[in-house]
Motif scaffolding. Structure first.
Motif, PDB file in Angstrom:
ATOM      1  N   PRO A   1       0.794  -1.177  -0.107  1.00  0.00           N
ATOM      2  CA  PRO A   1       0.095  -0.090  -0.094  1.00  0.00           C
ATOM      3  C   PRO A   1       0.868   1.240  -0.001  1.00  0.00           C
ATOM      4  O   PRO A   1       0.391   2.214  -0.512  1.00  0.00           O
TER       5      PRO A   1
ATOM      6  N   ARG B   1       1.785   1.836  -3.571  1.00  0.00           N
ATOM      7  CA  ARG B   1       0.554   2.191  -4.451  1.00  0.00           C
ATOM      8  C   ARG B   1       0.460   3.803  -4.123  1.00  0.00           C
ATOM      9  O   ARG B   1      -0.154   4.428  -4.963  1.00  0.00           O
ATOM     10  N   SER B   2       0.440   4.003  -2.925  1.00  0.00           N
ATOM     11  CA  SER B   2       0.224   5.306  -2.739  1.00  0.00           C
ATOM     12  C   SER B   2       0.934   6.474  -3.209  1.00  0.00           C
ATOM     13  O   SER B   2       0.446   7.622  -3.532  1.00  0.00           O
ATOM     14  N   ARG B   3       2.210   6.018  -3.469  1.00  0.00           N
ATOM     15  CA  ARG B   3       3.270   6.940  -4.120  1.00  0.00           C
ATOM     16  C   ARG B   3       3.209   6.740  -5.699  1.00  0.00           C
ATOM     17  O   ARG B   3       4.409   7.074  -6.278  1.00  0.00           O
ATOM     18  N   LYS B   4       2.620   5.683  -6.111  1.00  0.00           N
ATOM     19  CA  LYS B   4       2.768   5.394  -7.585  1.00  0.00           C
ATOM     20  C   LYS B   4       4.129   4.626  -7.717  1.00  0.00           C
ATOM     21  O   LYS B   4       4.703   5.179  -8.823  1.00  0.00           O
TER      22      LYS B   4
ATOM     23  N   THR C   1       5.974   6.338   6.842  1.00  0.00           N
ATOM     24  CA  THR C   1       4.698   6.801   6.797  1.00  0.00           C
ATOM     25  C   THR C   1       3.746   6.319   8.022  1.00  0.00           C
ATOM     26  O   THR C   1       2.941   6.931   8.241  1.00  0.00           O
TER      27      THR C   1
END
Length: 303
Positions: free
Chosen positions: A207, A210-213, A256
């Motif tokens: 995740p 994904r959140s940072r691509k 994070t």
């Protein structure tokens, strides 16, 4: 700015990369850190751009914050050496670094030909000496310069240094003897922790990536899921023992999960406290004088 010789604990910009630079300086000081790194060249689109115009309000604000806090600028980041890198790219960084009082320039290797890379490093080192700044090569698992043995060979020939980032030490599967046999080449140890393997994070990295691509999980770990010292499997004690009389320690722990809900100044205070407690727990009293310290007076003032 006069360069401090005090062995104060430092913090790297990636630990709070979202803060505007003057705010970062003041937050680091309030947290108790005595030295900082400054990122002059953005690595990601999320990095806060550094003001290059020395007459600008933003640049003057950074200089004022440094003067008010007395923080030492340990190093400036980051020069990426590629096939097309020339003096016109590194001279402005060296000039700016010298004005800010930096001792070191962080260098990463994005040149696929490491022989040509070594030639560029040699030329950079000659120029950097004029500014009393030492380039330090940082081997990174996801870049062409991804081997500490190679970095040591290049640094020894060029007359520069090597930066020991604990996470990259783990991900490049470096040999401890390379560090222990060349302590004079390692002026900075960037401190964090990590599991032995990338898979040790379990599903937590997915995740985050994904959140940072991000496609590369190794990059996601480096930018967003470094661990507090003592929470992973890195041989931190051994590395500190090998470099305790040569290397400055700079905390680089973007995470994070730990940061969630914490303002950046509070997060930096937590990093300073946790790191200092850990260093004290693994270091015998006979070596206590070689430990970096935080400014408890400043830290207590804001708590």
């Amino acid at each position: 700015m006069e360069k401090s010789k005090a062995k104060a604990l430092g913090v790297a910009p990636l630990s709070a990369i979202d803060l505007p630079h003057a705010e970062y300086v003041r937050a680091a000081h309030a947290a108790g850190f005595g030295a900082i790194g400054l990122r002059l060249e953005a690595v990601s689109v999320t990095d806060v751009p550094f003001p290059r115009d020395r007459g600008s309000k933003d640049f003057r604000g950074i200089v004022s914050a440094l003067a008010e806090t007395g923080l030492e600028v340990l190093d400036v980041e980051v020069l990426s050496i590629r096939p097309d890198t020339t003096r016109e790219e590194w001279l402005p960084l060296l000039e700016l670094g010298a004005e800010l009082g930096a001792s070191y320039l962080n260098v990463v290797g994005d040149h696929p030909d490491l022989t040509a890379f070594a030639d560029i490093v040699a030329a950079l080192t000659v120029d950097a000496e004029i500014f009393q700044i030492q380039p330090v090569l940082e081997p990174v698992g996801f870049r062409p310069l991804n081997n500490f043995d190679t970095a040591v060979q290049i640094a020894r020939a060029a007359g520069c240094g090597v930066e020991l980032d604990v996470l990259h030490y783990m991900r490049t599967e470096a040999d401890f003897s390379t560090i222990a046999d060349n302590p004079d080449l390692f002026p900075i140890l960037q401190l964090c922790d990590a599991p032995t393997e990338l898979s040790g994070h379990g599903e937590r990295l997915i995740p985050v990536a994904r959140s940072r691509k991000m496609v590369d999980l190794m990059i996601a770990e480096a930018r967003d899921l470094r661990l507090l010292p003592g929470h992973g499997n890195a041989p931190i004690g051994e590395l500190l023992a090998a470099l305790q009389r040569t290397a400055r320690i700079s905390v680089e722990i973007p995470n994070t999960e730990l940061r969630a809900g914490r303002p950046a100044p509070e997060y930096l205070r937590m990093l300073a406290s946790e790191t200092t407690a850990y260093l004290g727990s693994i270091t015998g009293s006979e070596r206590a004088k070689d430990l970096p310290t935080i400014n408890r007076k400043e830290q207590n003032r804001v708590e």
